[in-house]
Design a protein around this motif. Structure first.
Motif, mmCIF file in Angstrom:
data_model
loop_
_atom_site.group_PDB
_atom_site.id
_atom_site.type_symbol
_atom_site.label_atom_id
_atom_site.label_comp_id
_atom_site.label_asym_id
_atom_site.label_seq_id
_atom_site.Cartn_x
_atom_site.Cartn_y
_atom_site.Cartn_z
ATOM 1 N N ALA A 48 0.847 -1.197 0.000
ATOM 2 C CA ALA A 48 0.000 0.000 0.000
ATOM 3 C C ALA A 48 0.881 1.245 0.000
ATOM 4 C CB ALA A 48 -0.918 0.003 1.215
ATOM 5 N N GLN A 49 0.503 2.227 -0.804
ATOM 6 C CA GLN A 49 1.277 3.452 -0.858
ATOM 7 C C GLN A 49 0.424 4.591 -1.389
ATOM 8 O OE1 GLN A 49 4.520 2.409 -3.579
ATOM 9 N NE2 GLN A 49 3.481 3.470 -5.225
ATOM 10 N N SER A 50 0.893 5.799 -1.111
ATOM 11 C CA SER A 50 0.239 7.013 -1.613
ATOM 12 C C SER A 50 1.308 7.887 -2.245
ATOM 13 C CB SER A 50 -0.455 7.768 -0.469
ATOM 14 O OG SER A 50 -0.970 9.007 -0.927
ATOM 15 N N LYS A 51 1.069 8.281 -3.486
ATOM 16 C CA LYS A 51 2.026 9.103 -4.211
ATOM 17 C C LYS A 51 1.326 10.378 -4.659
ATOM 18 C CE LYS A 51 5.104 9.068 -8.258
ATOM 19 N NZ LYS A 51 5.550 8.288 -9.438
ATOM 20 N N GLY A 52 1.840 11.494 -4.204
ATOM 21 C CA GLY A 52 1.249 12.774 -4.575
ATOM 22 C C GLY A 52 2.301 13.709 -5.141
ATOM 23 N N THR A 77 -2.385 19.231 -8.822
ATOM 24 C CA THR A 77 -2.032 18.176 -7.876
ATOM 25 C C THR A 77 -2.619 16.852 -8.338
ATOM 26 O OG1 THR A 77 -1.907 19.664 -5.975
ATOM 27 C CG2 THR A 77 -2.289 17.350 -5.499
ATOM 28 N N GLU A 78 -1.814 15.820 -8.279
ATOM 29 C CA GLU A 78 -2.281 14.474 -8.611
ATOM 30 C C GLU A 78 -1.914 13.538 -7.473
ATOM 31 O OE1 GLU A 78 -1.283 11.000 -11.871
ATOM 32 O OE2 GLU A 78 -1.581 13.058 -12.601
ATOM 33 N N ASN A 79 -2.873 12.691 -7.101
ATOM 34 C CA ASN A 79 -2.657 11.760 -5.996
ATOM 35 C C ASN A 79 -3.028 10.352 -6.458
ATOM 36 O OD1 ASN A 79 -4.242 10.846 -2.962
ATOM 37 N ND2 ASN A 79 -2.047 10.956 -3.273
ATOM 38 N N ASN A 80 -2.063 9.432 -6.356
ATOM 39 C CA ASN A 80 -2.288 8.031 -6.728
ATOM 40 C C ASN A 80 -2.149 7.162 -5.492
ATOM 41 O OD1 ASN A 80 -2.366 7.887 -9.882
ATOM 42 N ND2 ASN A 80 -0.710 9.314 -9.390
ATOM 43 N N ASN A 81 -3.200 6.409 -5.185
ATOM 44 C CA ASN A 81 -3.212 5.529 -4.022
ATOM 45 C C ASN A 81 -3.292 4.081 -4.467
ATOM 46 O OD1 ASN A 81 -3.207 7.240 -1.608
ATOM 47 N ND2 ASN A 81 -5.119 8.038 -2.421
ATOM 48 N N VAL A 82 -2.546 3.241 -3.801
ATOM 49 C CA VAL A 82 -2.615 1.799 -4.007
ATOM 50 C C VAL A 82 -2.927 1.150 -2.670
ATOM 51 C CG1 VAL A 82 -1.402 -0.276 -4.782
ATOM 52 C CG2 VAL A 82 -0.921 1.928 -5.871
#
Length: 757
Positions: free
Chosen positions: A451-455, A487-492
């Motif tokens: 699990a990760q969050s990339k912004g 802003t872009e946020n990608n969550n896994v």
């Protein structure tokens, strides 16, 4: 079910001496101005013709006359805004090592424990009623991450009170904190310090500057420390840092500065002590049985584990070019590339004095059976920054009006990656009164679980500031900044489910000020300033949840500050005295309106009104002082039924700070300081939550420190710092749930040898 409407697309304690201190601050400028008979023009002529006199034995000045950023076009005395500058002469004399230590020298600032992946046990700053941890800058450029910031390479710390959207773009309603770095100069300096003290404190610093030729210089600052924390067994601060810098073209029209920095920290973090037994502690199950906790736990207890760690690895490269196009016109271009990786694994305690929770809680009558639950928490976060800023400052006239213009463009790319680390393991509850940090841990095998969050945020900014001198007495100033951000946020998620959210908008921040100078050394002013905080603006995280303030469909939160004040440079400009009254409002807060479950809508409004007084500089050649007092009234103007009318959390009504030293003829310097923080509430609510176990309020406290230093010879000076002279036990910071706190530092001593060679 609660739903949301988006508008994007259509009582506290008193300090008895406060009135007397306020009257003294207000009366001082007028009393000294009455003694000044030399007109402004004559004074200016005198300063232009007389050489500077270097008084031997004079204390180093705590007073700074200018903000380091070229966006501030005038000296502090002519800047219509409350700005506190903490020079290295102050925090080095105090033996302060971190930004949070140094910020104790300005009133209205409090520290929190905080929660969540963007927080740590230290470093959460609240100012004028609002979280300011995301508004930290280094040399006028945004500094990412939330970690303990060392100040070994800092020349001065500039605390700008009130919204600063025109200077720095998105940010907190409370203001910003800028750390101005040391730079090479055309001279030689060989200095260092060695410190040792109680609680295994050990630290060394080096500051070397070498003039290479008439126009170039090299400077290096370094730090190494391995220290315990006074009164906190097991916890420690350990690390080293190196900051070499080069300057070329000094004293020429074109100057180039290159700064590098590498920092490593290997700390053992301290996540606090259970609040059981503190004044104001409440436990519903105990109260139902009529049981009163017999005492608070020993604040020296460590409820973490010897396996706990906090690692910080940071690198920063900055290049700045300055060119004098003509007298009064300077073009600057600054580029920075930075990366900080911050990870920790820590154990947070809470007092378990009952079984179950809420209405199902069952009290344990025997205190000997009370335990502290231990929660194992992890963080892994990497922040990266690439930014370029071009600034032009110039002076010109339009008719009889003189202008000082500062304008520029800024490109910023910020990226944050947060990973979820599993396998922190579990620890059995500790004995509340005698915890063992060496207790075994089951299932301890740290590893990312996927699990990760990339912004990431890209911003293009344009700004301009102008000061118009209408006459010798009247000035008008204004500034505006436009930020176009994306802003872009990608969550896994752990199960592999991905979400991608985007937000983009154009933000505008501005300020206006009018200033009257009754004398060349003083000013009276009125100003208004604004800022905005868009969704994800403080932590790069966007949320698809309708009820989350970081939902990209929401409006930015907007802040406005109105301020009236006066500033005076007195006693031959050696002492600065300031006073200001202000009102700040933050709007577009998410809150609930209507009957339960209600309607969640962006109509919330919070207001902070206050008075701030300050004095900094030299009263005599031997007597230096830095002091400030802030009194503020906070209120939720529009919120949910339980919030409206209540005070803002983490916002003490009254804060006071003072530090003063006096240099005797023998070469001995003595001094000391005092800090007062009023009581503050933990929750923005006007009703107590009787179903939980927590502290609802943080009690007020006084802390006193002392210092004595002696110049043994021209190469060696010894300094002894004594902290918390009366060994006051107090709550330095509280977590959001009110079940654990960080105790204030116990009484401690630190001996430092300052070397010049």
């Amino acid at each position: 079910m609660a739903h949301i409407k988006s508008r994007k697309h259509p009582a506290a304690r008193r300090l008895n001496c406060s009135a007397a201190v306020a009257l003294a601050f207000i009366a001082l400028p007028g009393a000294i101005h009455a003694q000044q008979t030399k007109p402004a023009s004559a004074k200016a002529a005198t300063e232009a013709t007389l050489p500077e006199v270097n008084v031997q034995g004079q204390a180093q000045s705590y007073k700074s006359d200018q903000v380091s950023s070229p966006k501030f076009t005038q000296p502090l005395v002519d800047t219509p805004q409350t700005i506190s500058i903490i020079k290295k002469e102050v925090f080095q004399e105090q033996g302060a090592t971190t930004l949070t230590d140094a910020l104790r020298n300005t009133p209205g600032v409090t520290m929190l424990i905080g929660e969540g992946g963007n927080s740590s046990a230290r470093g959460n700053i609240s100012m004028r009623g609002f979280d300011t941890a995301g508004s930290i800058f280094v040399d006028g450029m945004r500094d990412l991450g939330n970690f303990p910031r060392d100040i070994y390479n800092t020349e001065q710390i500039e605390v700008i009170k009130g919204p600063s959207g025109s200077e720095y773009g998105r940010g907190a309603p409370s203001g910003t904190v800028n750390m101005s770095s040391k730079t090479p100069f055309a001279g030689n300096l060989n200095a260092g310090s060695l410190s040792a003290g109680t609680d295994k404190q050990k630290r060394a610093t080096v500051d070397l500057n070498r003039k290479l030729n008439e126009s170039s210089a090299f400077r290096i600052n370094a730090m190494a420390q391995d220290s315990g924390i006074p009164g906190r067994d097991v916890a420690k601060n350990k690390g080293w840092a190196l900051a070499p810098s080069f300057a070329f073209g000094l004293n020429t029209p074109t100057r180039i500065f290159l700064n590098l920095e590498h920092i490593e920290q290997r700390n053992r973090p301290d996540f606090g002590v259970p609040t059981v037994g503190l004044p104001g502690y409440y436990n519903a199950a105990l109260a139902a049985k009529g049981i009163v906790p017999p005492s608070k736990v020993n604040p020296k207890n460590f409820y973490g584990s010897t396996s706990d760690f906090e690692n910080v690895n940071g690198d920063m490269v900055t290049a700045r070019i300055e060119h004098d196009i003509r007298p009064g016109t300077i073009l600057r271009n600054t580029t920075r590339i930075a990366k900080v990786q911050h990870e920790w694994m820590a154990t947070a305690p809470s007092g378990a004095v009952s079984d179950g929770s809420g209405s199902a809680a069952v009290a344990r009558p025997d205190p000997n059976t009370w335990t502290a639950n231990r929660s194992r928490q992890t963080k892994w976060q990497k922040n990266e920054l690439i930014t370029n800023q071009t600034n032009l400052t110039t002076e010109f006239k339009t008719g009889s009006i003189a202008h000082t213009l500062s304008t520029g463009v800024e490109f910023i790319y910020e990226k944050q990656l947060s990973k979820t680390i599993a396998g922190a393991g579990t620890m059995s509850p500790a004995n509340l009164w005698n915890p063992n940090p060496s207790d075994p841990i089951s299932g301890y095998a740290l590893t990312p679980n996927g699990a990760q969050s990339k912004g990431d945020t890209m911003t293009v900014s344009l700004y301009a500031f102008d000061t118009l001198k209408l006459s010798e007495q009247w000035q008008l100033s204004g500034g505006v900044r436009f930020d176009r951000y994306s802003t872009e946020n990608n969550n896994v998620m752990v199960d592999g489910v991905r979400t991608r959210l985007k937000s983009s908008d154009t933000l505008a921040g501005w300020k206006l000020g009018a200033l009257y100078k009754p004398a060349s050394n003083g000013s009276i002013y009125a100003s208004v300033s604004t800022s905005q905080q868009p969704p994800g603006g403080s932590n790069f995280t966007l949320s698809a949840t309708d009820t989350n303030i970081n939902n990209p469909n929401l409006e930015p939160q907007k802040a406005t500050n109105v301020e009236v004040g006066t500033k005076w440079d007195v006693l031959d400009n050696k002492l600065a005295v300031t006073a200001a009254v202000y009102r700040s409002e933050n709007t577009n807060d998410l809150t609930t309106r209507g009957a339960d479950p209600g309607q969640i809508i962006q109509y919330g409004k919070k207001r902070v009104s206050g008075v701030e007084l300050g004095v900094v500089g030299n009263i005599t050649n031997q007597w230096a002082v830095s002091a400030g007092l802030a009194k503020m009234n906070t209120k939720v103007v529009a919120g949910s039924a339980t919030q409206t009318g209540s005070s803002l959390n983490w916002s003490p009504e009254l804060t006071f700070t003072a530090w003063t030293t006096y240099k005797l003829a023998s070469g001995l310097t003595i001094g000391g300081g005092a800090r007062y923080v009023d009581g503050m509430v933990r929750s923005v609510s006007n009703t107590a939550n009787a179903a939980t176990t927590n502290m609802l309020n943080v009690p007020s406290y006084w802390v006193y420190d002392a210092v004595a230093s002696y110049n043994v010879n021209q190469n060696l000076a010894l300094r002894l710092n004594l902290y918390n002279l009366f060994d006051k036990e107090y709550v330095a910071s509280l977590n959001n749930n009110g079940n654990r706190y960080t105790p204030g530092g116990a009484r401690a001593a630190l001996l430092t040898a300052n070397l010049k060679f």
